[in-house]
Design a protein around this motif. Structure first.
Motif, PDB file in Angstrom:
ATOM      1  N   LEU A  97      97.475 204.124 141.889  1.00 60.89           N
ATOM      2  CA  LEU A  97      98.484 203.401 142.035  1.00 60.89           C
ATOM      3  C   LEU A  97      99.081 203.974 143.718  1.00 60.89           C
ATOM      4  O   LEU A  97      99.238 203.037 144.720  1.00 60.89           O
ATOM      5  CB  LEU A  97      99.415 202.802 141.534  1.00 60.89           C
ATOM      6  CG  LEU A  97     100.387 201.864 142.732  1.00 60.89           C
ATOM      7  CD1 LEU A  97      99.082 200.257 142.511  1.00 60.89           C
ATOM      8  CD2 LEU A  97     101.688 201.327 141.458  1.00 60.89           C
ATOM      9  N   TYR A 156      97.812 202.223 147.325  1.00 60.24           N
ATOM     10  CA  TYR A 156      98.670 202.055 148.173  1.00 60.24           C
ATOM     11  C   TYR A 156      98.791 202.472 150.104  1.00 60.24           C
ATOM     12  O   TYR A 156      98.782 201.938 150.899  1.00 60.24           O
ATOM     13  CB  TYR A 156     100.172 202.255 147.389  1.00 60.24           C
ATOM     14  CG  TYR A 156     101.198 201.377 148.803  1.00 60.24           C
ATOM     15  CD1 TYR A 156     101.496 200.558 148.230  1.00 60.24           C
ATOM     16  CD2 TYR A 156     102.078 202.524 148.799  1.00 60.24           C
ATOM     17  CE1 TYR A 156     103.230 199.818 149.228  1.00 60.24           C
ATOM     18  CE2 TYR A 156     102.653 202.532 150.217  1.00 60.24           C
ATOM     19  CZ  TYR A 156     103.409 200.634 150.455  1.00 60.24           C
ATOM     20  OH  TYR A 156     104.444 199.972 151.149  1.00 60.24           O
ATOM     21  N   SER A 179      97.730 200.283 152.809  1.00 56.20           N
ATOM     22  CA  SER A 179      99.041 200.915 154.045  1.00 56.20           C
ATOM     23  C   SER A 179      98.212 201.040 155.620  1.00 56.20           C
ATOM     24  O   SER A 179      98.279 200.807 156.390  1.00 56.20           O
ATOM     25  CB  SER A 179      99.950 201.313 154.154  1.00 56.20           C
ATOM     26  OG  SER A 179     100.903 201.953 154.829  1.00 56.20           O
ATOM     27  N   ILE A 210      99.626 196.140 154.957  1.00 56.15           N
ATOM     28  CA  ILE A 210     100.922 195.688 154.145  1.00 56.15           C
ATOM     29  C   ILE A 210     101.570 194.845 154.603  1.00 56.15           C
ATOM     30  O   ILE A 210     101.806 194.185 155.201  1.00 56.15           O
ATOM     31  CB  ILE A 210     101.899 196.856 154.074  1.00 56.15           C
ATOM     32  CG1 ILE A 210     100.863 198.411 153.075  1.00 56.15           C
ATOM     33  CG2 ILE A 210     103.496 196.720 152.680  1.00 56.15           C
ATOM     34  CD1 ILE A 210     100.789 198.202 151.193  1.00 56.15           C
ATOM     35  N   ASP A 255      99.512 193.193 142.482  1.00 57.24           N
ATOM     36  CA  ASP A 255      99.283 193.255 143.713  1.00 57.24           C
ATOM     37  C   ASP A 255     100.464 192.756 144.945  1.00 57.24           C
ATOM     38  O   ASP A 255     100.699 193.767 145.677  1.00 57.24           O
ATOM     39  CB  ASP A 255      97.980 193.170 144.403  1.00 57.24           C
ATOM     40  CG  ASP A 255      96.669 193.375 143.695  1.00 57.24           C
ATOM     41  OD1 ASP A 255      97.096 194.586 143.172  1.00 57.24           O
ATOM     42  OD2 ASP A 255      95.531 193.502 144.113  1.00 57.24           O
ATOM     43  N   VAL A 310     103.487 194.659 144.653  1.00 59.54           N
ATOM     44  CA  VAL A 310     103.022 195.673 145.069  1.00 59.54           C
ATOM     45  C   VAL A 310     103.037 196.128 146.645  1.00 59.54           C
ATOM     46  O   VAL A 310     103.914 196.366 147.378  1.00 59.54           O
ATOM     47  CB  VAL A 310     101.719 196.936 145.067  1.00 59.54           C
ATOM     48  CG1 VAL A 310     101.763 198.647 145.474  1.00 59.54           C
ATOM     49  CG2 VAL A 310     102.595 197.083 143.292  1.00 59.54           C
ATOM     50  N   PHE A 311     102.716 194.813 147.204  1.00 62.83           N
ATOM     51  CA  PHE A 311     101.583 194.674 149.441  1.00 62.83           C
ATOM     52  C   PHE A 311     102.661 193.860 149.404  1.00 62.83           C
ATOM     53  O   PHE A 311     102.582 194.068 150.805  1.00 62.83           O
ATOM     54  CB  PHE A 311     100.545 194.526 148.998  1.00 62.83           C
ATOM     55  CG  PHE A 311      99.612 195.621 148.484  1.00 62.83           C
ATOM     56  CD1 PHE A 311      99.665 197.074 148.698  1.00 62.83           C
ATOM     57  CD2 PHE A 311      98.317 194.730 147.180  1.00 62.83           C
ATOM     58  CE1 PHE A 311      98.684 197.897 147.597  1.00 62.83           C
ATOM     59  CE2 PHE A 311      97.903 196.096 146.962  1.00 62.83           C
ATOM     60  CZ  PHE A 311      98.417 197.564 147.192  1.00 62.83           C
TER      61      PHE A 311
END
Length: 299
Positions: A131, A135, A139, A144, A220, A223-224
C-alpha cells in the motif's frame, strides 16, 4: 385412425426420488439466498421498534420511510451518486478499452514475445509493492485527491484479461483470421470488423464485472480522496453509518436506544440505496450470460 402412443416413462423410481431431492435442495438454497435480501427490504421500510424487537419476519409491520428521508436529506448523498456514476462510467469504459484488445492480443499464438508478456501479467497477480509504495506512486503522478486516482490505477484487471483471452482462444479460430487476411484486411480492420461483433457476450460480462467492482469500491477513495466533493457513494454511506452508529455520546439509556433505532433503520436503507442501481443494470446484460462464454465465431 392413428392410435396415440403412450409415452414411455424411462425414469426409474431412484431417478424420480433423486430429481425430487434436487428440486427440494435447490428451493432451499433459493430461500436461504433470497430471504436476507427480502429482509433488508422490509426492514428498511418497517418501524425501527419492530425491527429491534424482532417482530419483522416476512412482511413489514407498517410502512415507515423516515430512514430514506434522513438518507436523502443529506446533500452528500446526491454528490456521492453523481461521483460514483461518473467513476463507474469512465472507469468501466477505460477498463473495457484496455481489457478486450489485451485479451485478444494474448490469445493469438503468433504474438511476438507472447510468453514473456504472459509471465509479466501473471507476476502482477501474485506480487505487489504494498500500500505505501502504491500511495507514493499515485502521489508522484499528481493524482492524490483527484478524479483520476480512482480511475487509472485500477484500469486493468489481469484476471478479467485472462478470461477474455480464454474466450478468444475458444471462439476465434486461426482459419477465421487467415480468411480475413486473404481478403486484404489489416490486423486493426480484422479486430474492428470481425472480432468485436462476435465479442458481445464477453464484453457484456466484462462490463458487468467492472461496473459492479467500481460501484462498490471504497478503499481507494479512503486512501486517495480527502475532498468531500469527490467522495463516491460508498464513502458517503459509510460516513453516515459511522456517525449514526456512534452511541457513546448518549447520556441516558433512552438516548442510546434512540440512536440505535436510527442507526439500525438507516443501515438497511443504505444497503438498498447503494445496491439498487447496480441490480437494475443486471437484467440488461442477463441474456448475454445465457449465451455464455462459448459462443462460436462461426455462429
Amino acid at each position: 385412425m392413428v392410435k396415440r402412443r403412450k409415452k414411455i416413462n424411462m425414469e426409474s423410481k431412484g431417478d424420480k426420488y433423486f430429481r425430487i431431492g434436487v428440486i427440494i435442495l435447490m428451493i432451499s438454497f433459493a430461500i436461504i439466498i433470497a430471504y436476507p435480501l427480502w429482509f433488508m427490504v422490509i426492514a428498511s421500510i418497517s418501524s425501527p421498534d419492530a425491527v429491534l424487537n424482532g417482530e419483522v419476519w416476512l412482511w413489514p409491520d407498517t410502512i415507515d420511510l423516515s430512514g430514506y428521508v434522513k438518507i436523502f436529506n443529506d446533500p452528500l448523498i446526491w454528490i456521492g451518486y453523481r461521483n460514483t456514476i461518473l467513476y463507474t462510467l469512465v472507469g468501466t469504459t477505460l477498463s473495457i478499452v484496455l481489457t478486450i484488445p489485451a485479451g485478444y492480443a494474448l490469445s493469438r499464438p503468433n504474438l511476438p514475445y507472447r510468453k514473456y508478456f504472459m509471465w509479466f501479467f501473471i507476476i502482477t497477480m501474485f506480487f505487489g509493492g504494498g500500500l505505501i509504495p502504491f500511495y507514493f506512486l499515485v502521489s508522484s503522478l499528481g493524482m492524490i485527491d483527484t478524479f483520476w486516482a480512482l480511475i487509472i490505477p485500477q484500469g486493468l484487471s489481469v484476471w478479467n484479461m485472462f478470461m477474455v483471452k480464454a474466450y478468444y482462444e475458444s471462439n476465434v479460430s486461426s482459419e477465421l483470421i487467415e480468411a480475413a487476411e486473404m481478403d486484404g484486411a489489416s490486423q486493426l480492420r480484422t479486430f474492428w470488423s470481425i472480432i468485436l461483433p462476435i465479442s458481445k457476450p464477453i464484453i457484456a460480462v466484462m462490463i458487468l464485472f467492472y461496473a459492479v467492482g467500481k460501484w462498490n469500491s471504497y478503499f481507494d477513495a479512503m486512501v486517495f480522496i480527502r475532498n468531500e466533493n469527490l467522495y463516491p457513494l460508498q464513502i458517503v454511506l459509510r460516513n453516515i453509518l459511522i456517525v449514526n452508529d456512534n452511541s457513546s455520546g448518549g447520556i441516558t439509556g433512552e438516548d442510546i436506544y434512540e440512536r440505535l433505532k436510527l442507526a439500525n433503520q438507516i443501515k438497511y436503507g443504505v444497503i438498498i440505496v447503494s445496491s439498487l442501481p447496480i441490480i437494475m443494470i443486471y437484467p440488461l446484460v442477463q441474456r448475454f450470460f445465457k449465451e455464455g462464454f462459448l459462443v462460436g465465431s462461426f455462429k
